[in-house]
Design a protein around this motif. Structure first.
Motif, mmCIF file in Angstrom:
data_model
loop_
_atom_site.group_PDB
_atom_site.id
_atom_site.type_symbol
_atom_site.label_atom_id
_atom_site.label_comp_id
_atom_site.label_asym_id
_atom_site.label_seq_id
_atom_site.Cartn_x
_atom_site.Cartn_y
_atom_site.Cartn_z
ATOM 1 N N ILE A 44 0.868 -1.172 0.000
ATOM 2 C CA ILE A 44 0.000 0.000 0.000
ATOM 3 C C ILE A 44 0.908 1.226 0.000
ATOM 4 N N THR A 45 0.736 2.080 -1.000
ATOM 5 C CA THR A 45 1.580 3.260 -1.129
ATOM 6 C C THR A 45 0.725 4.509 -0.966
ATOM 7 N N ASN A 56 6.303 9.392 -1.242
ATOM 8 C CA ASN A 56 5.509 8.167 -1.160
ATOM 9 C C ASN A 56 5.956 7.371 0.055
ATOM 10 N N PHE A 57 4.985 6.788 0.741
ATOM 11 C CA PHE A 57 5.261 5.954 1.907
ATOM 12 C C PHE A 57 4.622 4.593 1.668
ATOM 13 N N ARG A 58 5.459 3.558 1.617
ATOM 14 C CA ARG A 58 4.975 2.220 1.295
ATOM 15 C C ARG A 58 4.893 1.364 2.552
ATOM 16 N N LEU A 59 3.736 0.754 2.700
ATOM 17 C CA LEU A 59 3.455 -0.147 3.805
ATOM 18 C C LEU A 59 3.230 -1.533 3.213
ATOM 19 N N GLU A 66 -4.756 -6.307 9.297
ATOM 20 C CA GLU A 66 -5.658 -5.164 9.241
ATOM 21 C C GLU A 66 -4.820 -3.887 9.210
ATOM 22 N N VAL A 67 -5.252 -2.927 8.411
ATOM 23 C CA VAL A 67 -4.562 -1.645 8.281
ATOM 24 C C VAL A 67 -5.478 -0.559 8.836
ATOM 25 N N PHE A 88 -9.491 -5.501 -3.594
ATOM 26 C CA PHE A 88 -8.376 -6.352 -3.187
ATOM 27 C C PHE A 88 -8.651 -7.195 -1.946
ATOM 28 N N GLY A 89 -9.689 -6.846 -1.182
ATOM 29 C CA GLY A 89 -9.967 -7.572 0.049
ATOM 30 C C GLY A 89 -9.125 -7.122 1.226
ATOM 31 N N LEU A 90 -8.486 -5.962 1.118
ATOM 32 C CA LEU A 90 -7.665 -5.446 2.213
ATOM 33 C C LEU A 90 -8.556 -5.096 3.399
#
Length: 118
Positions: A44-45, A56-59, A66-67, A88-90
């Protein structure tokens, strides 16, 4: 936080909300949130801009993690987070306005979610 290049930083989930608040307090605007499945994990960016500056911060999280939502800080995140969940089902917790999988008219549930054997 790990600097990957001049414009991309890899962050851990525990850093997400503090990074978001730092950008909001410095008056950076949310440009986009992008989600992709890579090697059975979500990338996830979160992209921010301030004038001509762009970061940009990428996780990276496992597919069952869970986010936390950032929609209470950046209202526009509501659409990105609902999209990531629906396509995506995130698992995104505490979305300010959860559209309950009704953002798109699609036939398949989570059409962009890859399973390990795909």
């Amino acid at each position: 936080m790990e600097k990957m290049n001049d414009y991309l930083f890899k962050i851990e989930k525990v850093e997400l909300l503090s990074v978001i608040m730092e950008k909001k307090n410095a008056l950076w605007r949310l440009v986009q949130i992008c989600c992709a499945m890579v090697n059975d994990q979500y990338e996830i960016t979160y992209s921010f801009a301030n004038g001509y500056e762009f970061e940009n911060f990428r996780l990276i999280v496992d597919k069952d993690e869970e986010v936390p939502s950032i929609s209470r800080v950046y209202n526009a995140a509501i659409f990105y987070e609902n999209e990531m969940h629906e396509l995506f089902g995130l698992n995104v917790s505490e979305i300010k306005t959860n559209l309950k999988d009704r953002l798109y008219r699609i036939d398949a549930q989570t059409p962009f979610k890859k399973e390990a054997n795909e």
